[in-house]
Design a protein around this motif. Sequence first.
Motif, PDB file in Angstrom:
ATOM      1  N   PHE A  11       0.881  -1.168   0.000  1.00 42.43           N
ATOM      2  CA  PHE A  11       0.000   0.000   0.000  1.00 42.43           C
ATOM      3  C   PHE A  11       0.914   1.213   0.000  1.00 42.43           C
ATOM      4  N   THR A  12       1.078   1.897  -1.151  1.00 40.61           N
ATOM      5  CA  THR A  12       2.119   2.918  -1.222  1.00 40.61           C
ATOM      6  C   THR A  12       1.756   4.041  -2.184  1.00 40.61           C
ATOM      7  N   GLN A  13       2.492   5.138  -2.112  1.00 34.89           N
ATOM      8  CA  GLN A  13       2.260   6.285  -2.978  1.00 34.89           C
ATOM      9  C   GLN A  13       2.905   6.083  -4.341  1.00 34.89           C
ATOM     10  N   ASP A  14       2.417   6.854  -5.322  1.00 38.19           N
ATOM     11  CA  ASP A  14       2.998   6.771  -6.656  1.00 38.19           C
ATOM     12  C   ASP A  14       4.092   7.822  -6.820  1.00 38.19           C
ATOM     13  N   SER A  15       4.654   7.912  -8.021  1.00 35.68           N
ATOM     14  CA  SER A  15       5.770   8.819  -8.252  1.00 35.68           C
ATOM     15  C   SER A  15       5.367  10.283  -8.133  1.00 35.68           C
ATOM     16  N   GLY A  16       4.069  10.590  -8.251  1.00 33.72           N
ATOM     17  CA  GLY A  16       3.585  11.957  -8.100  1.00 33.72           C
ATOM     18  C   GLY A  16       3.248  12.333  -6.681  1.00 33.72           C
ATOM     19  N   GLY A  17       3.481  11.422  -5.735  1.00 34.09           N
ATOM     20  CA  GLY A  17       3.175  11.700  -4.337  1.00 34.09           C
ATOM     21  C   GLY A  17       1.739  11.454  -3.938  1.00 34.09           C
ATOM     22  N   ASN A  18       0.920  10.896  -4.845  1.00 36.31           N
ATOM     23  CA  ASN A  18      -0.471  10.559  -4.519  1.00 36.31           C
ATOM     24  C   ASN A  18      -0.502   9.314  -3.643  1.00 36.31           C
ATOM     25  N   VAL A  19      -1.301   9.352  -2.595  1.00 34.36           N
ATOM     26  CA  VAL A  19      -1.283   8.270  -1.613  1.00 34.36           C
ATOM     27  C   VAL A  19      -2.625   7.548  -1.585  1.00 34.36           C
ATOM     28  N   PRO A  20      -2.615   6.249  -1.283  1.00 33.87           N
ATOM     29  CA  PRO A  20      -3.873   5.515  -1.102  1.00 33.87           C
ATOM     30  C   PRO A  20      -4.526   5.893   0.222  1.00 33.87           C
ATOM     31  N   HIS A  21      -5.824   5.669   0.324  1.00 33.31           N
ATOM     32  CA  HIS A  21      -6.563   6.128   1.496  1.00 33.31           C
ATOM     33  C   HIS A  21      -6.987   4.993   2.415  1.00 33.31           C
ATOM     34  N   LEU A  22      -7.910   4.137   1.964  1.00 35.02           N
ATOM     35  CA  LEU A  22      -8.536   3.156   2.849  1.00 35.02           C
ATOM     36  C   LEU A  22      -8.342   1.742   2.323  1.00 35.02           C
ATOM     37  N   LEU A  23      -7.990   0.835   3.231  1.00 41.13           N
ATOM     38  CA  LEU A  23      -7.898  -0.585   2.905  1.00 41.13           C
ATOM     39  C   LEU A  23      -8.712  -1.366   3.926  1.00 41.13           C
ATOM     40  N   PHE A  24      -9.655  -2.156   3.448  1.00 47.11           N
ATOM     41  CA  PHE A  24     -10.446  -3.053   4.285  1.00 47.11           C
ATOM     42  C   PHE A  24     -10.109  -4.480   3.859  1.00 47.11           C
ATOM     43  N   ALA A  25      -9.566  -5.268   4.767  1.00 43.37           N
ATOM     44  CA  ALA A  25      -9.153  -6.636   4.443  1.00 43.37           C
ATOM     45  C   ALA A  25      -9.755  -7.600   5.448  1.00 43.37           C
ATOM     46  N   TYR A  26     -10.426  -8.629   4.943  1.00 46.48           N
ATOM     47  CA  TYR A  26     -11.027  -9.661   5.792  1.00 46.48           C
ATOM     48  C   TYR A  26     -10.540 -11.030   5.308  1.00 46.48           C
ATOM     49  N   ASN A  27     -10.039 -11.840   6.237  1.00 47.21           N
ATOM     50  CA  ASN A  27      -9.580 -13.192   5.918  1.00 47.21           C
ATOM     51  C   ASN A  27      -8.570 -13.174   4.770  1.00 47.21           C
ATOM     52  N   VAL A  28      -7.597 -12.285   4.874  1.00 47.68           N
ATOM     53  CA  VAL A  28      -6.506 -12.228   3.911  1.00 47.68           C
ATOM     54  C   VAL A  28      -5.315 -12.974   4.499  1.00 47.68           C
ATOM     55  N   GLN A  29      -4.676 -13.829   3.685  1.00 49.64           N
ATOM     56  CA  GLN A  29      -3.633 -14.718   4.202  1.00 49.64           C
ATOM     57  C   GLN A  29      -2.364 -14.617   3.356  1.00 49.64           C
ATOM     58  N   PRO A  30      -1.475 -13.670   3.677  1.00 52.04           N
ATOM     59  CA  PRO A  30      -0.175 -13.630   3.000  1.00 52.04           C
ATOM     60  C   PRO A  30       0.796 -14.589   3.687  1.00 52.04           C
ATOM     61  N   ASN A  31       1.574 -15.327   2.894  1.00 51.36           N
ATOM     62  CA  ASN A  31       2.507 -16.261   3.520  1.00 51.36           C
ATOM     63  C   ASN A  31       3.753 -16.447   2.669  1.00 51.36           C
ATOM     64  N   ASN A  32       4.858 -16.675   3.354  1.00 47.51           N
ATOM     65  CA  ASN A  32       6.151 -17.004   2.739  1.00 47.51           C
ATOM     66  C   ASN A  32       6.713 -15.861   1.886  1.00 47.51           C
ATOM     67  N   HIS A  33       6.640 -14.632   2.375  1.00 47.07           N
ATOM     68  CA  HIS A  33       7.173 -13.484   1.654  1.00 47.07           C
ATOM     69  C   HIS A  33       8.535 -13.088   2.219  1.00 47.07           C
ATOM     70  N   THR A  34       9.392 -12.516   1.379  1.00 44.49           N
ATOM     71  CA  THR A  34      10.761 -12.242   1.796  1.00 44.49           C
ATOM     72  C   THR A  34      10.981 -10.812   2.290  1.00 44.49           C
ATOM     73  N   VAL A  35      10.058  -9.890   2.028  1.00 41.74           N
ATOM     74  CA  VAL A  35      10.173  -8.513   2.533  1.00 41.74           C
ATOM     75  C   VAL A  35       9.206  -8.293   3.690  1.00 41.74           C
ATOM     76  N   ALA A  36       7.927  -8.516   3.448  1.00 43.64           N
ATOM     77  CA  ALA A  36       6.907  -8.387   4.486  1.00 43.64           C
ATOM     78  C   ALA A  36       5.622  -9.019   3.974  1.00 43.64           C
ATOM     79  N   ALA A  37       4.837  -9.551   4.894  1.00 44.49           N
ATOM     80  CA  ALA A  37       3.530 -10.052   4.483  1.00 44.49           C
ATOM     81  C   ALA A  37       2.667  -8.904   3.981  1.00 44.49           C
ATOM     82  N   MET A  38       2.742  -7.759   4.669  1.00 41.80           N
ATOM     83  CA  MET A  38       1.971  -6.582   4.295  1.00 41.80           C
ATOM     84  C   MET A  38       2.806  -5.348   4.601  1.00 41.80           C
ATOM     85  N   GLU A  39       3.045  -4.499   3.600  1.00 40.96           N
ATOM     86  CA  GLU A  39       3.807  -3.274   3.802  1.00 40.96           C
ATOM     87  C   GLU A  39       2.904  -2.077   3.515  1.00 40.96           C
ATOM     88  N   ILE A  40       2.765  -1.215   4.510  1.00 41.42           N
ATOM     89  CA  ILE A  40       1.906  -0.038   4.419  1.00 41.42           C
ATOM     90  C   ILE A  40       2.806   1.182   4.508  1.00 41.42           C
TER      91      ILE A  40
END
Length: 366
Positions: A297-326
Motif C-alpha cells: 500500500f504505497t504512494q505513486d511517483s507523483g506523491g499521490n497516496v492511497p486512502h482506505l484498505l479493508f481486508a477480511y480473511n486475507v492470508q499472506p505467507n512465505n514473503h521475503t520482505v513483508a507479508a503486508m507493507e503499508i
Amino acid sequence: MATESHHDPRRAPASRRSVLAGTATGLLTGASTLAAAGVFARPRAAEAATTTTTPTTTTTTTTGAAPDWLDISASPYNADPTGSTDSTSGIQAALNQAAANGGGVIYVPAGNYKVSSGLTYDSSSGLMITGDGPQASNIRLASTSTSIQYLTITQTGAFVGGNLGKQGTLVIENIAFYNDEQAASYSDTHSVIVMNRVNFGQVRNVCIYEGTGPQWINQGIILNECNQVDIDNANIFTAVNGIVVSGYSQVNNISNTSIWMRTTGQPTAAAVLYLGQVLTANMESVICHDGDRGIYFTQDSGGNVPHLLFAYNVQPNNHTVAAMEIDSGAQVYLTECFFSASTSIVDEPIPGILFGPEFQGSEIGR
C-alpha cells in the motif's frame, strides 16, 4: 400472473450457450436505467428479419436482434482453436466489430488460441469476453516482445457520475491465460489484462498460468483509474505483481482469489499492489503465496497516496520482505487476517505488517 410447473415434461433442458446468451442479453439490455443514462449502451445490431412464404403470400416479420455474439473461431474471424496458427488478428477483428456494434459479447470456445501481440478494445460501450471455463478456453501468450500488454480495455466515453469513471461495463470470465514466452527482465511491462478508466466491471473465473515459458509473466491484472471493478475467483501465477490497482480509483474489490509469486527484488513487487490515489480498497478471502510481499500500500511517483484498505480473511505467507507493507495511506482495517512463513522457504524473521514513515493514519485489526 401465470405460474409454471417445475416438472413440465415438455421443457427442454437449457444448453450452456442459451444460458450464456440469456446472461449476455441481461448484461447488455436488461439494465434499462443504466442504458438510459448512457452507462451501458445496448449493441446497435441490425434488426433480424424473418421471411415466411406460402403459395399465395410472403410475410416479413422484423424483430429486435439479440445482442451481438461474436464467436472468435467462426467466420469471418477464424481464430484457430488448435493453437497451430496465430489467432491475434482474428480476435482483434472481433473486438473491433464489437466496438463498431456499440458493444457485444466475444465468445471464446474451448481450445488454445495463440496470441503474439497486444489486443485492444477502446470504446464507450460495454463488452463481455466469455469462454467455456478456465483450462477449457485458453489464450496462449506467445509474444517475443520484452514489453507487452496482451489485453488492454480502455473506456473512452464521457465521465459518468461526476468523475467516477467512464461509460461502459466490462466482464471477462471463464478463460485462462498461459505465458508461453519469457519476459527479458522483471522490470519490463509484461502484463496480461490492463483495464483503463473502466466504471463497473467484473473479472471472474479467470486463471493466469505459467505455460511453457521458462518464466512467469510479470503482471497479471492491472486496474488503472477504475471504479467498482470486482475480481473474484481468480487463480494467478505471476512474478512481480498479481493484481495492481493504480491511479484515481474507488471501491474495487478482490475476493476468493489465490496469487502465487516469485521473489524478484523489484521495488514495488507484491501479490497485490495499491499504488497512488486508491480511495477505497476491499479484499476478502485472498491468499498470497511467496514472492517479495503479499500486499503493498504505497504512494505513486507523483506523491499521490492511497486512502482506505479493508481486508477480511486475507492470508499472506512465505514473503521475503513483508507479508503486508503499508508505506502510505490513512486507514487500514484488518479482520481475521493470518500471516505465516515456512522456514524452509523464508529462513529469517520477516515482519507481518511493516509500516513506513509516510503512513499517517491508523491500523485497526482483530
